[in-house]
Write a protein that holds these residues in place. Structure first.
Motif, PDB file in Angstrom:
ATOM      1  N   LEU A 261       1.488  -7.223  -5.614  1.00  9.49           N
ATOM      2  CA  LEU A 261       1.780  -6.195  -6.597  1.00  9.49           C
ATOM      3  C   LEU A 261       1.521  -6.649  -8.032  1.00  9.49           C
ATOM      4  O   LEU A 261       1.610  -5.848  -8.960  1.00  9.49           O
ATOM      5  N   GLY A 262       1.226  -7.936  -8.207  1.00  8.38           N
ATOM      6  CA  GLY A 262       0.914  -8.428  -9.540  1.00  8.38           C
ATOM      7  C   GLY A 262       2.116  -8.661 -10.424  1.00  8.38           C
ATOM      8  O   GLY A 262       1.999  -8.702 -11.654  1.00  8.38           O
TER       9      GLY A 262
ATOM     10  N   THR B  52       1.796   3.280  -2.935  1.00  7.42           N
ATOM     11  CA  THR B  52       2.323   2.382  -3.966  1.00  7.42           C
ATOM     12  C   THR B  52       1.405   2.413  -5.179  1.00  7.42           C
ATOM     13  O   THR B  52       0.186   2.251  -5.034  1.00  7.42           O
ATOM     14  N   PRO B  53       1.952   2.638  -6.379  1.00  3.48           N
ATOM     15  CA  PRO B  53       1.108   2.611  -7.582  1.00  3.48           C
ATOM     16  C   PRO B  53       0.434   1.249  -7.747  1.00  3.48           C
ATOM     17  O   PRO B  53       1.084   0.210  -7.605  1.00  3.48           O
TER      18      PRO B  53
ATOM     19  N   THR C 260       0.807  -1.224   0.000  1.00  2.00           N
ATOM     20  CA  THR C 260       0.000   0.000   0.000  1.00  2.00           C
ATOM     21  C   THR C 260       0.837   1.270   0.000  1.00  2.00           C
ATOM     22  O   THR C 260       0.387   2.302  -0.483  1.00  2.00           O
ATOM     23  N   SER C 261       2.046   1.220   0.558  1.00  2.00           N
ATOM     24  CA  SER C 261       2.874   2.425   0.592  1.00  2.00           C
ATOM     25  C   SER C 261       4.344   2.079   0.367  1.00  2.00           C
ATOM     26  O   SER C 261       4.766   0.933   0.572  1.00  2.00           O
TER      27      SER C 261
ATOM     28  N   GLY D 155       5.516   1.611 -12.769  1.00  3.41           N
ATOM     29  CA  GLY D 155       5.027   2.637 -11.857  1.00  3.41           C
ATOM     30  C   GLY D 155       5.817   2.669 -10.566  1.00  3.41           C
ATOM     31  O   GLY D 155       6.173   3.739 -10.060  1.00  3.41           O
ATOM     32  N   VAL D 156       6.102   1.476 -10.009  1.00  3.24           N
ATOM     33  CA  VAL D 156       6.909   1.402  -8.796  1.00  3.24           C
ATOM     34  C   VAL D 156       8.310   1.942  -9.048  1.00  3.24           C
ATOM     35  O   VAL D 156       8.852   2.715  -8.244  1.00  3.24           O
TER      36      VAL D 156
END
Length: 289
Positions: free
Chosen positions: A86-87, A36-37, A14-15, A45-46
């Motif tokens: 995070l996928g 966190t994106p 989340t962050s 994005g991260v």
């Protein structure tokens, strides 16, 4: 005089937390946090967010940088093999981060990094030999340090939360589906496990049944870990560690019952809180741990 400062960045579900820390004593000199994106299946994005955080830290461009991430991480190859939260799957994350940040950096695993920090400055700073650090939050994992060196096994070591329970009332479920902080809260109908712990302390029988089942499952998982690697100390971190003796006393007792004559580890609560991962990232920055 050698600059003992380093940047540590901990990518969470989340962050993302960034610190400038003094590696001599673990003092946090500066801290920044940002969401966190998500979703971010390709990791770009991260990587962009990490680069922006690092660049925004004042007077820090020349400091060594360490970045730690969750999931299955193979530090030796710089790869994020799998992160369900995070996928990610099979990302060349170290190379991606270096390109985004435009500087050298060390990639690590969040739980192993937090274990290094707790061993250097936290709950296990007075110990040696084998240490198990077990954060209990959304999920459950373990980091194992042997004389200060993490056991990695290509990134797969320590996934005790994924153990499938073979018998008992939770047969067919995984350890973290019963004993994680998130699972405890869900089964008790509360927003977090601390609320459940408060109800247990107040004598609520419904909360006590949920808690008791979770402690049983966790003690079994830790007993299996103790039988294989024989840690002298087990440090419990994550959200559930905030329950203090409501968790630690019954957990230590049931762990002792399960181990019989085998050496029983000293079970302690972590002390560095949610900064542990970022502090550990600062420790590995520049290849130093």
């Amino acid at each position: 005089m050698i600059d003992s400062r380093a940047i540590g960045i901990d990518v969470g579900g989340t962050s993302i937390k960034a610190v400038i820390a003094d590696r001599r004593d673990g003092r946090v000199l500066l801290e920044r946090r940002t969401p966190t994106p998500s979703p971010d299946p390709d990791g770009r994005g991260v990587c962009a967010t990490v680069a922006r955080l690092a660049d925004d830290l004042p007077d820090a461009r020349d400091l060594p940088l360490g970045v730690v991430v969750p999931g299955i991480v193979d530090e030796s190859r710089g790869r994020a093999i799998l992160s369900a939260n995070l996928g990610w799957r099979e990302l060349e994350l170290a190379a991606m981060l270096r390109e985004s940040c435009g500087r050298p950096l060390a990639l690590g695993h969040d739980v192993r990094a937090a274990a290094l920090a707790e061993a250097r400055w936290g709950a296990a700073a007075d110990g040696d030999g084998v240490l198990a650090f077990v954060p209990i939050g959304t999920g459950i994992a373990a980091a194992i340090l042997v004389d200060g060196h993490p056991l990695v096994s290509d990134g797969w070591a320590g996934e005790i939360g994924q153990e499938l329970l073979a018998d008992g009332p939770f047969a067919g479920r995984r350890v973290e589906e019963v004993a994680s902080a998130a699972a405890i809260a869900r089964r008790a109908g509360e927003p977090d496990a601390q609320r459940v712990a408060a109800r247990v302390a107040a004598g609520d029988p419904v909360a006590a049944r949920v808690w008791d089942g979770a402690v049983d499952v966790l003690a079994t998982a830790l007993a299996h870990l103790a039988l294989v690697v024989a840690p002298r100390t087990v440090v419990i971190g994550g959200g559930l560690a905030l329950a203090g003796d409501t968790l630690l006393h019954p957990l230590a007792s049931r762990l002792r019952d399960r181990l019989g004559g085998i050496r029983v580890p000293d079970v302690r609560a972590a002390v560095l809180g949610d900064r542990a991962g970022a502090l550990g990232a600062a420790l590995i920055a520049g290849g130093s741990s």
